[in-house]
Motif scaffolding. Structure first.
Motif, PDB file in Angstrom:
ATOM      1  N   MET A  18      -2.471 -39.269 -25.625  1.00 28.73           N
ATOM      2  CA  MET A  18      -2.172 -40.695 -25.692  1.00 28.73           C
ATOM      3  C   MET A  18      -3.095 -41.396 -26.685  1.00 28.73           C
ATOM      4  O   MET A  18      -4.256 -41.011 -26.846  1.00 28.73           O
ATOM      5  N   GLY A  19      -2.576 -42.429 -27.352  1.00 33.26           N
ATOM      6  CA  GLY A  19      -3.377 -43.206 -28.285  1.00 33.26           C
ATOM      7  C   GLY A  19      -4.291 -44.185 -27.565  1.00 33.26           C
ATOM      8  O   GLY A  19      -4.182 -44.391 -26.356  1.00 33.26           O
ATOM      9  N   PHE A  20      -5.187 -44.796 -28.323  1.00 35.33           N
ATOM     10  CA  PHE A  20      -6.150 -45.723 -27.739  1.00 35.33           C
ATOM     11  C   PHE A  20      -5.451 -46.896 -27.061  1.00 35.33           C
ATOM     12  O   PHE A  20      -5.802 -47.279 -25.937  1.00 35.33           O
ATOM     13  N   ASP A  21      -4.461 -47.483 -27.724  1.00 34.09           N
ATOM     14  CA  ASP A  21      -3.758 -48.630 -27.153  1.00 34.09           C
ATOM     15  C   ASP A  21      -3.046 -48.252 -25.861  1.00 34.09           C
ATOM     16  O   ASP A  21      -3.037 -49.032 -24.898  1.00 34.09           O
ATOM     17  N   GLU A  22      -2.441 -47.072 -25.834  1.00 33.47           N
ATOM     18  CA  GLU A  22      -1.763 -46.620 -24.623  1.00 33.47           C
ATOM     19  C   GLU A  22      -2.764 -46.430 -23.485  1.00 33.47           C
ATOM     20  O   GLU A  22      -2.498 -46.814 -22.341  1.00 33.47           O
ATOM     21  N   ARG A  23      -3.888 -45.847 -23.814  1.00 35.96           N
ATOM     22  CA  ARG A  23      -4.904 -45.612 -22.779  1.00 35.96           C
ATOM     23  C   ARG A  23      -5.407 -46.926 -22.191  1.00 35.96           C
ATOM     24  O   ARG A  23      -5.492 -47.082 -20.969  1.00 35.96           O
ATOM     25  N   THR A  24      -5.755 -47.876 -23.062  1.00 40.74           N
ATOM     26  CA  THR A  24      -6.308 -49.139 -22.561  1.00 40.74           C
ATOM     27  C   THR A  24      -5.263 -49.950 -21.807  1.00 40.74           C
ATOM     28  O   THR A  24      -5.599 -50.694 -20.881  1.00 40.74           O
ATOM     29  N   GLU A  25      -3.983 -49.799 -22.167  1.00 40.16           N
ATOM     30  CA  GLU A  25      -2.933 -50.517 -21.437  1.00 40.16           C
ATOM     31  C   GLU A  25      -2.796 -49.974 -20.017  1.00 40.16           C
ATOM     32  O   GLU A  25      -2.664 -50.737 -19.053  1.00 40.16           O
ATOM     33  N   VAL A  26      -2.841 -48.657 -19.880  1.00 35.70           N
ATOM     34  CA  VAL A  26      -2.768 -48.047 -18.548  1.00 35.70           C
ATOM     35  C   VAL A  26      -3.985 -48.433 -17.720  1.00 35.70           C
ATOM     36  O   VAL A  26      -3.870 -48.816 -16.546  1.00 35.70           O
ATOM     37  N   LEU A  27      -5.161 -48.361 -18.327  1.00 32.24           N
ATOM     38  CA  LEU A  27      -6.394 -48.690 -17.612  1.00 32.24           C
ATOM     39  C   LEU A  27      -6.409 -50.163 -17.185  1.00 32.24           C
ATOM     40  O   LEU A  27      -6.829 -50.495 -16.074  1.00 32.24           O
ATOM     41  N   GLY A  28      -5.958 -51.035 -18.091  1.00 35.49           N
ATOM     42  CA  GLY A  28      -5.927 -52.453 -17.755  1.00 35.49           C
ATOM     43  C   GLY A  28      -4.980 -52.744 -16.606  1.00 35.49           C
ATOM     44  O   GLY A  28      -5.282 -53.552 -15.710  1.00 35.49           O
ATOM     45  N   ALA A  29      -3.821 -52.077 -16.600  1.00 37.38           N
ATOM     46  CA  ALA A  29      -2.855 -52.281 -15.515  1.00 37.38           C
ATOM     47  C   ALA A  29      -3.420 -51.796 -14.185  1.00 37.38           C
ATOM     48  O   ALA A  29      -3.186 -52.415 -13.135  1.00 37.38           O
ATOM     49  N   LEU A  30      -4.163 -50.704 -14.217  1.00 35.01           N
ATOM     50  CA  LEU A  30      -4.739 -50.160 -12.981  1.00 35.01           C
ATOM     51  C   LEU A  30      -5.663 -51.161 -12.303  1.00 35.01           C
ATOM     52  O   LEU A  30      -5.777 -51.194 -11.074  1.00 35.01           O
ATOM     53  N   ARG A  31      -6.311 -52.016 -13.101  1.00 36.16           N
ATOM     54  CA  ARG A  31      -7.241 -52.996 -12.516  1.00 36.16           C
ATOM     55  C   ARG A  31      -6.562 -53.980 -11.571  1.00 36.16           C
ATOM     56  O   ARG A  31      -7.226 -54.657 -10.796  1.00 36.16           O
ATOM     57  N   LEU A  32      -5.246 -54.080 -11.656  1.00 30.88           N
ATOM     58  CA  LEU A  32      -4.513 -54.944 -10.721  1.00 30.88           C
ATOM     59  C   LEU A  32      -4.718 -54.489  -9.278  1.00 30.88           C
ATOM     60  O   LEU A  32      -4.566 -55.283  -8.347  1.00 30.88           O
ATOM     61  N   TRP A  33      -5.035 -53.187  -9.093  1.00 33.83           N
ATOM     62  CA  TRP A  33      -5.199 -52.657  -7.741  1.00 33.83           C
ATOM     63  C   TRP A  33      -6.662 -52.608  -7.296  1.00 33.83           C
ATOM     64  O   TRP A  33      -6.961 -52.069  -6.224  1.00 33.83           O
ATOM     65  N   LEU A  34      -7.559 -53.179  -8.073  1.00 31.01           N
ATOM     66  CA  LEU A  34      -8.959 -53.209  -7.635  1.00 31.01           C
ATOM     67  C   LEU A  34      -9.091 -54.030  -6.350  1.00 31.01           C
ATOM     68  O   LEU A  34      -8.592 -55.154  -6.271  1.00 31.01           O
ATOM     69  N   GLU A  35      -9.782 -53.472  -5.385  1.00 27.82           N
ATOM     70  CA  GLU A  35      -9.996 -54.172  -4.125  1.00 27.82           C
ATOM     71  C   GLU A  35     -11.439 -54.629  -3.965  1.00 27.82           C
ATOM     72  O   GLU A  35     -11.706 -55.625  -3.285  1.00 27.82           O
TER      73      GLU A  35
END
Length: 275
Positions: free
Chosen positions: A208-225
């Motif tokens: 995966m490219g850098f932009d793809e990686r950071t997009e996935v990581l950023g979306a995951l933060r929605l589930w931070l508790e």
């Protein structure tokens, strides 16, 4: 009262310096030119004095005509205001991107359907290892060097990558080009910790490219508790962010204890219409 004290009382910091609204300044400069031109038909000397006074007012107060910032936000098109706005908010992902991200997070067993309802939740296993990695990163003094891993496999020399902190925000650079940014150290630690886990869980991560990686990581933060920096609860909600030029409706996740912003994205027109 001294001259410097008079200047201080006259100045409006909320509309000058880094907070200056560029469209407001341009509109008021045009107004100053028009007024100066009208006065010049009667007295060029008075016109010069009026124009100079107008420039002083715009410089120290940010505008000449009272209410300009409000009127500018209300009546200028958002496409125009966005050209001058310094507050950068990520655009919402498209439906296809959103589906791809969800599929990836399911593949690495990071999220699953909640036990009650139809929403998605972190899996117990991923929650435990993610927070454990965050805690270990938080205690390390060299955590800022970990960002170079986001570029691994992309033919980028790690020595060209650096991270700079601006207050609580973080930015990543390759040489002098900014390539990534995080709203806070909490968001940064969450991404670096998740990246390390994804690297071990999914072979496609390396492709995966850098932009793809950071997009996935950023979306995951929605589930931070829990907050990665102060360990308090994280609240997700809709907010209106006031920038220098406009008001922006965003969905945001914020740490209750320390106020760190871990996620922020502009609401799509579809979401605004449904609200």
């Amino acid at each position: 009262m001294s001259f410097s004290e008079r200047v201080y009382r006259f100045r409006q910091p909320e509309y000058t310096g880094e907070n200056r609204c560029v469209p407001c300044t341009l509109v008021n400069l045009v107004i100053a030119v028009v007024i100066g031109g009208l006065v010049a038909t009667v007295s060029p000397l008075v016109a010069a004095a009026v124009f100079a006074a107008s420039l002083i007012a715009i410089y120290f107060r940010g505008y000449l005509v009272p209410g300009t910032p409000t009127l500018t936000k209300r009546y200028l098109p958002d496409s125009v205001l966005k050209l001058f706005d310094k507050h950068e908010v990520p655009d919402p992902p498209t439906v296809d991107d959103d589906a791809d991200i969800e599929a990836f997070l399911r593949d690495v067993n990071a999220i699953e359907e909640c036990r009650e309802g139809t929403d998605l939740c972190l899996t117990d296993g991923f929650r435990e290892v993610w927070y454990d990695r965050i805690e270990r990163l938080r205690e390390r003094s060299d955590a800022d060097e970990s960002v170079s891993l986001l570029f691994e496999g992309l033919d980028i020399d790690p020595n060209r990558v650096r991270v700079e902190a601006y207050g609580d925000a973080y930015e990543a650079y390759i040489d002098d080009t900014r390539v990534g940014q995080w709203e806070s150290r909490a968001a940064y630690l969450a991404d670096i910790a998740a990246e390390a886990e994804f690297r071990e869980r999914h072979p496609a991560w390396h492709r995966m490219g850098f932009d793809e990686r950071t997009e996935v990581l950023g979306a995951l933060r929605l589930w931070l508790e829990r907050c990665p920096t102060c360990d308090g609860p994280v609240t997700l909600g809709e907010e209106t962010v006031e920038s220098c030029c406009r008001s922006i409706d965003v969905v945001a996740a914020t740490c209750d204890g320390c106020g760190a912003r871990v996620f922020e994205a502009q609401l799509s027109p579809e979401a605004m219409a449904a609200a």
